[in-house]
Write an enzyme that holds these catalytic residues in place. Structure first.
Site, short mmCIF file in Angstrom:
data_model
loop_
_atom_site.label_atom_id
_atom_site.label_comp_id
_atom_site.label_asym_id
_atom_site.label_seq_id
_atom_site.Cartn_x
_atom_site.Cartn_y
_atom_site.Cartn_z
N ASP A 1 0.98 -1.12 0.04
CA ASP A 1 0.15 0.09 -0.04
C ASP A 1 0.77 1.17 0.03
O ASP A 1 1.49 1.78 0.97
CB ASP A 1 -0.80 0.12 1.32
N CYS A 2 0.81 1.91 -1.26
CA CYS A 2 1.73 2.96 -1.19
C CYS A 2 0.99 4.31 -1.27
O CYS A 2 0.37 4.52 -2.17
CB CYS A 2 2.68 2.86 -2.75
N ASN B 1 1.30 8.81 -0.24
CA ASN B 1 2.29 9.85 -0.78
C ASN B 1 3.52 9.83 0.36
O ASN B 1 4.26 10.56 -0.02
CB ASN B 1 1.41 11.20 -1.01
N THR B 2 3.13 9.52 1.58
CA THR B 2 4.17 9.72 2.62
C THR B 2 4.87 8.31 2.92
O THR B 2 6.19 8.14 2.81
CB THR B 2 3.43 10.31 3.94
N THR C 1 5.08 3.97 2.56
CA THR C 1 4.72 2.65 1.97
C THR C 1 4.82 1.40 2.86
O THR C 1 5.63 1.25 3.55
CB THR C 1 5.61 2.15 0.63
N PRO D 1 -6.43 4.70 -5.90
CA PRO D 1 -6.80 3.47 -5.57
C PRO D 1 -6.88 3.24 -4.06
O PRO D 1 -7.53 1.99 -3.78
CB PRO D 1 -5.41 2.85 -6.01
N ASP D 2 -6.34 3.98 -3.05
CA ASP D 2 -6.43 3.76 -1.91
C ASP D 2 -7.72 3.74 -1.37
O ASP D 2 -8.29 3.25 -0.46
CB ASP D 2 -5.48 4.68 -1.15
N THR E 1 -1.96 11.35 3.89
CA THR E 1 -1.13 12.72 3.43
C THR E 1 -2.28 13.65 3.26
O THR E 1 -2.19 14.87 3.81
CB THR E 1 -0.38 12.52 2.34
N THR F 1 2.11 30.07 21.33
CA THR F 1 2.05 29.72 19.91
C THR F 1 1.99 28.26 19.59
O THR F 1 1.02 28.17 18.87
CB THR F 1 3.46 30.21 19.21
N1 LIG Z 1 0.78 7.13 14.87
C1 LIG Z 1 1.08 8.21 14.08
N2 LIG Z 1 1.14 9.49 14.80
C2 LIG Z 1 1.56 10.50 14.35
N3 LIG Z 1 1.68 10.68 13.07
C3 LIG Z 1 1.32 9.87 12.47
C4 LIG Z 1 1.15 8.44 12.79
N4 LIG Z 1 0.82 7.63 11.77
C5 LIG Z 1 1.12 8.50 10.63
N5 LIG Z 1 1.45 9.63 11.02
C6 LIG Z 1 1.66 10.70 9.92
O1 LIG Z 1 0.45 10.89 9.38
C7 LIG Z 1 0.84 11.12 7.92
C8 LIG Z 1 0.31 10.28 6.86
O2 LIG Z 1 0.70 9.04 7.10
P1 LIG Z 1 0.40 7.83 6.24
O3 LIG Z 1 -0.91 7.48 6.81
O4 LIG Z 1 1.33 6.76 6.08
O5 LIG Z 1 0.12 8.56 4.76
P2 LIG Z 1 -0.05 8.18 3.42
O6 LIG Z 1 -0.85 6.74 3.31
O7 LIG Z 1 -0.58 9.28 2.57
O8 LIG Z 1 1.47 7.79 2.92
C9 LIG Z 1 2.26 11.34 7.83
O9 LIG Z 1 2.70 12.61 7.89
C10 LIG Z 1 2.82 10.31 8.94
O10 LIG Z 1 4.12 10.86 9.36
C1 LIG Z 2 -6.43 11.93 -2.10
C2 LIG Z 2 -5.11 11.14 -2.31
C3 LIG Z 2 -4.14 12.16 -2.67
C4 LIG Z 2 -4.89 10.55 -0.74
O1 LIG Z 2 -3.64 9.80 -1.04
P1 LIG Z 2 -2.72 9.62 0.40
O2 LIG Z 2 -3.28 10.51 1.34
O3 LIG Z 2 -3.19 8.30 0.83
O4 LIG Z 2 -1.50 9.39 0.06
C5 LIG Z 2 -5.28 9.79 -3.36
O5 LIG Z 2 -6.43 9.13 -3.08
C6 LIG Z 2 -5.48 10.44 -4.68
O6 LIG Z 2 -4.26 10.89 -5.48
N1 LIG Z 2 -6.47 10.55 -5.43
C7 LIG Z 2 -6.81 10.86 -6.64
C8 LIG Z 2 -8.05 11.65 -6.64
C9 LIG Z 2 -9.32 11.00 -6.29
O7 LIG Z 2 -9.04 10.07 -5.58
O8 LIG Z 2 -10.41 11.35 -6.80
K LIG Z 3 -3.28 5.94 2.60
#
Ligand SMILES: Nc1ncnc2c1ncn2[C@@H]1O[C@H](COP(=O)(O)OP(=O)(O)O)[C@@H](O)[C@H]1O
Ligand SMILES: CC(C)(COP(=O)(O)O)[C@@H](O)C(=O)NCCC(=O)O
Ligand SMILES: [K+]
Length: 259
Positions: free
Chosen positions: A6-7, A9-10, A12, A108-109, A132, A184
């Site tokens: 599952d890849c 944007n942040t 995988t 796709p996610d 992300t 802040t």
């Molecule tokens: N348990 C957690 N606590 C704090 N931040 C988290 C945790 N899990 C993920 N993150 C953060 O949440 C954001 C999204 O992570 P992730 O779900 O892996 O994103 P993606 O699926 O888009 O790659 C990232 O900035 C990651 O560092």
């Molecule tokens: C909205 C997303 C950026 C979320 O991706 P993620 O945060 O999991 O990396 C991804 O599902 C995406 O690129 N979607 C394409 C546009 C759409 O779903 O309508």
């Molecule tokens: K995701």
């Protein structure tokens, strides 16, 4: 043995599924430059460290970053001698309908989360994924993905504040003790935390009103539990929802090879 990838944007995430349970899960940062050989060195080292002596014969991939797919395909082909199933590609069938505007490429996610949510809970669902971006996927009573909402991710919002304003530091998200911040950092955390509670509540309420029916709200992603604390935003939190969806889609394609 299935390797599900599952890849986002942040990050995988790689999980090994033996047909009944996940044997292991590992996480790497998403970098499109990473080659097939690099994936293999990383994964095989972790497998050895965990004394996981299994043979991977199948691979399924969901990627919100199109350009990592090429190297992941090479990885599957070179090291596991298999052609991966890639969610969103025509050869990967889905057990649910997708009802969106013509020409829309749904992440796709979001499709995988829809399949997973429907498999676990049935239809009339809202799936909230804190990645992300924070996505809301609306699942109809027949399991179809019928659209949703894309909001800026929690960390993205905090990072944007820090990047755009000279006097605002980098801060981590947390639940502040009070809404009124007296420094802040507390002010920023309050804005993002309480702003997000309001965003999630408001969007879910409006989706339910627009659909004119009760809907269950399922959440996933590392930050979901933080927002759940005391606010009952979600009916259920599923840690590995996307991974579960990948196994369901893989099984569906195996059982329906003609699709
Ligand atoms: N348990 C957690 N606590 C704090 N931040 C988290 C945790 N899990 C993920 N993150 C953060 O949440 C954001 C999204 O992570 P992730 O779900 O892996 O994103 P993606 O699926 O888009 O790659 C990232 O900035 C990651 O560092
Ligand atoms: C909205 C997303 C950026 C979320 O991706 P993620 O945060 O999991 O990396 C991804 O599902 C995406 O690129 N979607 C394409 C546009 C759409 O779903 O309508
Ligand atoms: K995701």
């Amino acid at each position: 043995m299935l390797l599900a990838i599952d890849c986002g944007n942040t990050n995988t995430v790689f999980s090994i599924w033996d047909g009944e349970k996940f044997l292991a899960t590992w996480r790497a940062s998403t970098e499109h430059q990473r080659t097939a050989d690099q994936y293999y060195v990383w994964l095989s080292t972790l497998m050895q460290m965990q004394k996981l002596d299994v043979t991977i014969t199948e691979v399924i991939i969901s990627s919100t970053v199109p350009r990592v797919v090429f190297n992941l395909r090479v990885f599957a082909d070179r090291y596991f001698n298999t052609r991966p199933l890639v969610v969103g590609k025509p050869e990967c069938a889905l057990p649910v309908d997708v009802r969106v505007d013509a020409g829309t490429a749904v992440g796709p996610d979001r499709l995988v989360n829809t399949v997973a949510g429907y498999d676990l809970y049935g239809g009339d669902l809202i799936v909230v994924d804190f990645g992300t971006a924070t996505t809301f996927d609306v699942v109809a009573s027949d399991g179809a993905y019928i659209g949703g909402v894309i909001a800026p991710g929690v960390n993205l919002s905090l990072e944007a504040l820090h990047q755009a304003a000279a006097a605002l530091p980098h801060v981590d998200v947390t639940k502040p003790a009070n809404v009124i911040g007296t420094n802040t950092v507390a002010c920023m955390q309050s804005g993002v935390f309480w702003g997000y509670v309001g965003l999630v509540n408001g969007i879910c309420e409006q989706i339910k009103a627009e659909r004119d029916r009760p809907m269950r709200v399922i959440s996933t992603g590392g930050l979901a539990p933080l927002f759940q604390q005391g606010h009952a935003l979600f009916d259920k939190f599923e840690d590995d929802l996307t991974m579960h969806g990948l196994t369901v889609i893989h099984k569906y394609n195996k059982e329906n090879p003609a699709l």
